[in-house]
Design a protein around this motif. Structure first.
Motif, PDB file in Angstrom:
ATOM      1  N   GLU A 319       0.863  -1.221  -0.043  1.00 19.28           N
ATOM      2  CA  GLU A 319      -0.146   0.274   0.168  1.00 19.28           C
ATOM      3  C   GLU A 319       0.871   1.249   0.225  1.00 19.28           C
ATOM      4  N   GLU A 320       2.388   1.188   0.944  1.00 19.57           N
ATOM      5  CA  GLU A 320       2.698   2.469   0.785  1.00 19.57           C
ATOM      6  C   GLU A 320       3.403   2.505  -0.557  1.00 19.57           C
ATOM      7  N   LEU A 321       4.190   1.253  -1.050  1.00 12.60           N
ATOM      8  CA  LEU A 321       4.961   2.076  -2.709  1.00 12.60           C
ATOM      9  C   LEU A 321       3.388   2.482  -3.487  1.00 12.60           C
ATOM     10  N   CYS A 322       2.099   1.620  -3.875  1.00 14.24           N
ATOM     11  CA  CYS A 322       1.565   2.431  -4.404  1.00 14.24           C
ATOM     12  C   CYS A 322       0.940   4.201  -4.229  1.00 14.24           C
ATOM     13  N   THR A 323       0.657   4.200  -3.077  1.00 10.59           N
ATOM     14  CA  THR A 323       0.190   5.567  -2.410  1.00 10.59           C
ATOM     15  C   THR A 323       1.848   7.175  -2.686  1.00 10.59           C
ATOM     16  N   VAL A 324       2.724   6.192  -2.603  1.00 10.22           N
ATOM     17  CA  VAL A 324       4.142   7.279  -2.625  1.00 10.22           C
ATOM     18  C   VAL A 324       4.160   7.202  -4.016  1.00 10.22           C
ATOM     19  N   LEU A 325       4.542   6.005  -4.640  1.00  8.66           N
ATOM     20  CA  LEU A 325       5.117   5.689  -5.954  1.00  8.66           C
ATOM     21  C   LEU A 325       4.560   6.213  -6.813  1.00  8.66           C
ATOM     22  N   GLU A 326       2.721   6.182  -6.751  1.00  8.95           N
ATOM     23  CA  GLU A 326       1.692   6.489  -7.639  1.00  8.95           C
ATOM     24  C   GLU A 326       2.234   5.853  -9.108  1.00  8.95           C
TER      25      GLU A 326
END
Ligand code: HEM
Length: 481
Positions: A319-326
């Motif tokens: 989730e963090e990777l998806c949110t931050v890296l878009e």
């Protein structure tokens, strides 16, 4: 800062501090490590030494044959010896078998603290820095993308990824060192790995360490030692071939480590006493290949295994990777915006420091640790595994991911001081980019056919590895940036 004055200051101050040098170090009265190692059964040596710390404290001594060793078990005492008093403890024990695997002490990891060693470490450090600055990020990114392709090719089958991790980590080093990238099926790569793997495993075995502690055993036939000698010869043939191939190229390239090291030899001031020769370049290459392959690959194996035990942590990272890296792939500079991933990396390093007992140090002069007198030539074992499981620092040190997001102040997975891991910067970028790429594109799952999760106890020789296990890498839905 490894300037001499600091340590001189600390030695000067020590004279005025209360010192229990008249007290003898605690420890088992008569302790033959080899014998006990045979009885370890399920526990490996770092666990065993950590258990002894509960009885004898953060610093104790062990007798092993003719050698007395001092084991350090908390980050406080390890830092005191390796960082604060680095110049007292920067030596390496000179051993019969160490001499054989290190080309007579001509490598960095086992070479003793001499003028030549310092010149060699400086040369390798500056060559590594120069090449890393130019290309490290690109080289790791390329290997990470290749790893994703390999995983995609498995089409959701249950597989053991350890070999793919080894190839990825090894290709980072061989690209930096020689500009060579291998395919998994390459016979040269397989030969190199089987040989380096064998050397690390054999050298860490009790059949070999017994020869250092009990000289009389050297007179008896020892098939394990004979195998070690054979592998050392094979290793030297492979490295010589790689170096000769490089030397025969028309275009010399200082952007690869070998080129930079050989140029460094040519540039030596002939008036300099510490003249390095081809053997130092040869053995430094061995250092980088061994240090750089087994460690990072073992860490990736541990990371995946821990995530199979704790799938909810994998989801948090995703989730963090998806949110931050878009949708895009991460750069190393994104690490400050990815705290969950960074905590995962630190926590796996805490739970399974892949070099659990670092490499033994040697006191090069009389000194003290925690107020105890340590005579010159004492062998020092920094028990990094023990320091990472110190109940004074982590209330429940054996539970998985307890300190996710917690302080990393007491972590010391790369050692410290004059002998700090030479590849720390390479390793940190590798762990970050490899895990970020992997967890962005794949969900790692326990195969349906498996009834139990991977065994997290591990097998320790010089490197702490996990026993082989299988995993399913299921592609995540494609996200468009
Ligand atoms: C030494 C850890 C990756 C090259 C060490 C030591 C530790 C360590 C604990 C011993 C320090 C001491 O003696 O006090 C690790 C970990 C890694 C890693 C945890 C990855 C997760 C690498 C890589 C390279 C490398 C990628 C090469 C590119 C070396 C060398 C030494 C060393 C040459 C010997 C240093 C000396 O004796 O002066 N490492 N290492 N390591 N490591 Fe690493």
């Amino acid at each position: 800062n490894h300037k001499g004055s600091k340590s001189n200051d600390s030695r000067f101050l020590d004279q005025f501090l209360p010192c229990s040098s008249s007290l003898s170090l605690p420890g088992p009265t008569s302790y033959f490590l080899i014998g006990n190692m045979m009885e370890l059964k399920n526990d490996h040596l770092p666990i065993h030494l950590t258990n002894l710390a509960q009885r004898y404290g953060s610093i104790y001594r062990l007798k092993c044959g003719t050698t007395t060793m001092v084991v350090l078990n908390t980050s406080e005492v390890i830092r005191e010896a390796l960082v604060k008093k680095w110049s007292d403890f920067a030596g390496r024990p000179i051993s019969y078998t160490g001499n054989i695997v290190s080309g007579g002490g001509c490598n960095i990891s086992l070479g003793d603290y001499t003028e030549k060693w310092r010149a060699q470490r400086r040369l390798v450090h500056s060559s590594l820095q120069r090449c890393c600055k130019k290309s490290l990020h690109d080289v790791i990114e390329r290997q990470a993308l290749h790893l994703l392709k390999v995983l995609m090719g498995y089409k959701g089958r249950a597989v053991d990824l350890s070999e793919d991790f080894t190839v990825a980590a090894s290709n980072v080093i061989t690209t930096l060192a020689f500009g060579i990238e291998y395919d998994k099926s390459s016979s040269e790569l397989q030969e190199l790995h089987s040989c380096l793997n064998e050397i690390v495993a054999l050298w860490g075995s009790s059949w070999i360490s017994a020869l250092d502690s009990f000289p009389l055993l050297r007179k008896l036939p020892n098939p394990v030692f004979a195998r070690l000698l054979k592998e050392v010869v094979r290793r030297d043939e492979i490295i010589r071939r790689l170096l000769n191939n490089y030397k025969s190229q028309d275009e010399k390239n200082q952007d690869v480590i070998t080129g930079s090291l050989l140029q460094g030899l040519d540039n030596q001031n002939t008036g300099d006493k510490a003249l390095l020769t081809d053997i130092h370049v040869h053995m430094a290459t061995v250092d980088l290949l061994i240090g750089g392959t087994e460690t990072a690959a073992a860490w990736l194996d541990w990371m995946v295994a821990f995530l199979l035990h704790r799938p909810e942590v994998q989801e948090r990272v995703y989730e963090e990777l998806c949110t931050v890296l878009e949708g895009r792939y991460p750069k190393y500079s994104d690490r400050h915006r990815l705290p969950v991933l960074c905590s995962l990396i630190s926590e796996v390093l805490r739970l399974r420091p892949v070099a659990p007992l670092a490499v033994p140090h040697r006191a090069i002069r009389d000194s003290s640790i925690a107020g105890y007198f340590i005579p010159k030539n004492t062998v020092i074992i920094p028990n990094l595994f023990g320091a990472h499981h110190d109940p004074e620092v982590w209330p429940d040190p054996y539970s998985v991911f307890i300190s996710l997001g917690g302080s990393t102040r007491d972590l010391i997975p790369f050692g410290g001081g004059a002998r700090l891991c030479l590849g720390e910067a390479v390793a940190k970028m590798e762990l970050f980019l490899f895990s970020a790429y992997l967890l962005r594109d794949f969900q790692l799952l326990l195969p349906e056919s498996e009834t139990s999760l991977p065994d997290l106890r591990g097998v320790a020789s010089v490197v702490l590895k996990i026993k082989s296990y299988k995993v399913v890498a299921r592609p995540r839905p494609v996200t468009n940036p």
